[in-house]
Design a protein around this motif. Structure first.
Motif, PDB file in Angstrom:
ATOM      1  N   GLY A 180       0.789  -1.218   0.000  1.00 59.79           N
ATOM      2  CA  GLY A 180       0.000   0.000   0.000  1.00 59.79           C
ATOM      3  C   GLY A 180       0.818   1.264   0.000  1.00 59.79           C
ATOM      4  O   GLY A 180       0.295   2.354   0.247  1.00 59.79           O
ATOM      5  N   ASN A 357      -7.484   7.937  -6.016  1.00 60.60           N
ATOM      6  CA  ASN A 357      -6.625   7.027  -5.257  1.00 60.60           C
ATOM      7  C   ASN A 357      -7.299   6.662  -3.940  1.00 60.60           C
ATOM      8  O   ASN A 357      -6.956   7.181  -2.888  1.00 60.60           O
ATOM      9  N   VAL A 359      -8.369   4.356  -0.669  1.00 62.19           N
ATOM     10  CA  VAL A 359      -7.762   3.360   0.208  1.00 62.19           C
ATOM     11  C   VAL A 359      -8.761   2.215   0.350  1.00 62.19           C
ATOM     12  O   VAL A 359      -9.896   2.427   0.758  1.00 62.19           O
ATOM     13  N   LYS A 363      -5.141  -0.277   2.342  1.00 60.57           N
ATOM     14  CA  LYS A 363      -4.006  -0.173   1.418  1.00 60.57           C
ATOM     15  C   LYS A 363      -4.359   0.780   0.278  1.00 60.57           C
ATOM     16  O   LYS A 363      -5.497   0.848  -0.164  1.00 60.57           O
ATOM     17  N   LEU A 364      -3.336   1.472  -0.195  1.00 61.91           N
ATOM     18  CA  LEU A 364      -3.531   2.418  -1.285  1.00 61.91           C
ATOM     19  C   LEU A 364      -3.846   1.670  -2.576  1.00 61.91           C
ATOM     20  O   LEU A 364      -3.203   0.687  -2.926  1.00 61.91           O
ATOM     21  N   TYR A 366      -5.368   2.708  -6.803  1.00 63.82           N
ATOM     22  CA  TYR A 366      -5.756   3.750  -7.741  1.00 63.82           C
ATOM     23  C   TYR A 366      -6.938   3.250  -8.550  1.00 63.82           C
ATOM     24  O   TYR A 366      -7.111   2.036  -8.735  1.00 63.82           O
TER      25      TYR A 366
END
Length: 550
Positions: A180, A357, A359, A363-364, A366
């Motif tokens: 992430g 983007n 979460v 976790k990140l 896109y």
């Protein structure tokens, strides 16, 4: 009698010429790991036939290209041919949504025709984040001899691959994204695999005084826009991403990730060495690489004073506005030849693409319009071709109007939109972030009609270039700005629309466009190749009945 025999021989010769198949170019590539130190730190890279960058493909329009790729890595591998349109043939696109990855120890033969194309392109890996450690190389398509180009033949033709570079291993970089986190700032910049800081580095290119050379400059990097310039020399822009352009002269060019430019440079300065410079744009710390161009017969070293780079993205926006399609040049272009009036075609659909983007699960990720794409064990094209797409994905979970999904949580899912065959579509890329984006569409070239600050509204169409916008396949979108492109979806297949920034693509900022011909005929789309690997839900199944002839 003799005259009759001569006429017969001429007719036979002409028949052979008319029916002869276009030339074939054959390549065998072995993909391996290798250890080099382009920034002074030994690291593992991907090599092709022991080369980093990989070998150049030098072809001409309508050539058939056959590349047998042997994967000697320890994980699956695929190559995509950035900008090659693969008419009716998304089977050769080299993305996880169109074909099964080449397993370790196995091989796959790409076979495609560079039909009615010219220009400067490159190839690179689409599996995992392999692009960050190599596997890329140049691909040029020259005009056929019978089709003149709008400038004299250069003395030589050079490929210049520029890109940002990391010293971390592929596993470390992939681990960052999987956890992430972002890749962070690159560690340096490379020109044809070199930083210019190597000891006793040899000139990358040579020029004879008074001669003119073509340089094909492509940004094969991971995430960073680069400015390219040549010490003491101006560059005449003649082609970009497959289109001849109005021949303006530039001191430097901003090359966004995934883009290619071809320029002419004349060796009309004092005979000595000169530096090419590629430096990062829009980064707090400016990183740069140099490569030496040597005038033949001179041993005078290049001056250590490098030409400065421009400042600010407004400069780059203004440069974009100077790019114009060369409507008088003879070349491969959308039909009818030389008179494609795209500005007079009625728009049948508008799709707005807004990057985000979110979460997801801490976790990140896109996303595009609230959907973060995930690859499936069964390539999307295979599931569709075998007749049970619903077992692998759902069509059209993305909405044309992103505001509809803005308030909802982001969705992790295969992102596939259906577009009606041969419709004329307007795509708006809207960037609400503070970084420069770069978008690419496989299988097509589109008309880049506008880039402007702010948000797009229908009233903005009055600012479109509806006459001579460049036909290309990659478009940048500046911070808090939008870009508009227009195209006819006349190439049947499953095509990848993606962010060219590796971390964004890997974390879901991509989608596929399904363009189905209702005819199901070879006139519109090729059948699955006999040698195509089957995996996932279709592994071991008999292939569907082939399409009928054209």
């Amino acid at each position: 009698m003799g005259r009759l025999i001569l006429v017969s021989l001429i007719c036979c010769f002409l028949a052979v010429v008319v029916t002869a198949e276009d030339p074939y170019l054959f390549y065998t590539w072995k993909v391996t790991y290798g250890t080099i130190a382009p920034l002074g730190v030994p690291q593992q890279v991907i090599m092709i036939n022991g080369q980093f960058p990989g070998p150049n493909i030098n072809s001409s329009s309508n050539n058939n290209i056959v590349v047998n790729v042997f994967n000697n890595l320890n994980e699956p591998f695929l190559l995509t041919w950035n900008g090659i349109q693969h008419r009716k043939n998304s089977w050769q696109d080299g993305t996880p949504g169109t074909q099964c990855p080449i397993a370790p120890g196995k091989n796959f033969t790409y076979h495609f025709q560079v039909k009615d194309q010219i220009g400067s392109f490159f190839y690179y890996p689409t599996t995992s984040v392999h692009r960050v450690i190599g596997g890329f190389g140049g691909l040029r398509i020259n005009s056929r001899l019978l089709i003149p180009v709008p400038y004299a033949d250069p003395e030589d033709d050079y490929t210049v691959l520029i890109g940002d570079w990391f010293t971390k291993s592929h596993a470390q970089l992939k681990g960052l994204l999987d956890s992430g986190k972002l890749l962070g700032n690159p560690d340096g910049v490379l020109i044809n695999g070199k930083s210019g800081k190597e000891r006793k580095s040899r000139p990358l290119f040579t020029m004879k005084p008074g001669k003119t050379y073509k340089y094909r400059i492509c940004n094969v990097g991971t995430k960073t826009t680069l400015n390219f310039r040549i010490q003491g020399h101006q560059m005449k822009l003649v082609e970009m991403e497959g289109s001849h352009v109005v021949q303006n002269v530039y001191d430097s060019l901003d090359v966004h990730v995934g883009q290619c430019f071809a320029v002419l440079v004349t060796a009309n300065k004092k005979p000595m060495n000169y530096y090419m410079v590629a430096s990062t744009r829009y980064t707090k710390k400016v990183l740069s690489a140099t490569g030496t161009i040597a005038y033949v017969g001179s041993k005078i070293p290049a001056s250590p004073i490098l030409p400065p780079a421009p400042v600010g993205w407004a400069w780059s926006l203004n440069q974009f506005r100077t790019f114009r399609w060369n409507l008088t040049a003879s070349a491969a272009r959308p039909n009818p030849q030389g008179s494609y009036h795209y500005g007079q075609i009625e728009i049948t659909r508008t799709i707005k693409i807004v990057n985000s983007n979110p979460v997801v699960g801490g976790k990140l990720r896109y996303a595009i319009n609230g959907v973060s794409h995930v690859d499936t064990p069964t390539p999307l094209k295979l599931a569709e071709y075998f007749g049970f797409p619903e077992k692998a994905f759902q069509y059209n979970i993305i909405k044309d109007n992103p505001e509809v999904a803005a308030a909802k949580p982001a969705t992790l899912a295969p992102n596939v939109a259906q577009i009606t065959f041969r419709t004329f579509v307007e795509i708006i890329f809207e960037n609400h972030e503070s970084t420069v984006q770069s978008w690419h569409l496989d299988g097509y070239s589109f008309f880049a009609v506008a880039i402007e600050p702010g948000k797009w509204t229908p009233e903005k169409r009055k600012n479109y270039n509806l006459l001579d916008a460049v036909s290309r396949h990659t478009i940048q979108v500046f911070p808090n700005s939008w870009a508009a492109v227009m195209l006819t979806f006349d190439n049947a297949g499953m095509w990848n629309l993606r962010s060219e920034l590796t971390e964004r693509r890997y974390l879901g900022q991509q989608m596929y466009v399904s363009v189905l011909s209702p005819e199901k005929s070879l006139r519109d789309e090729y059948n699955i190749p006999d040698f195509a690997e089957l995996c996932g839900l279709v592994a071991g199944l008999p292939k569907p009945h082939p399409y009928a002839g054209a």
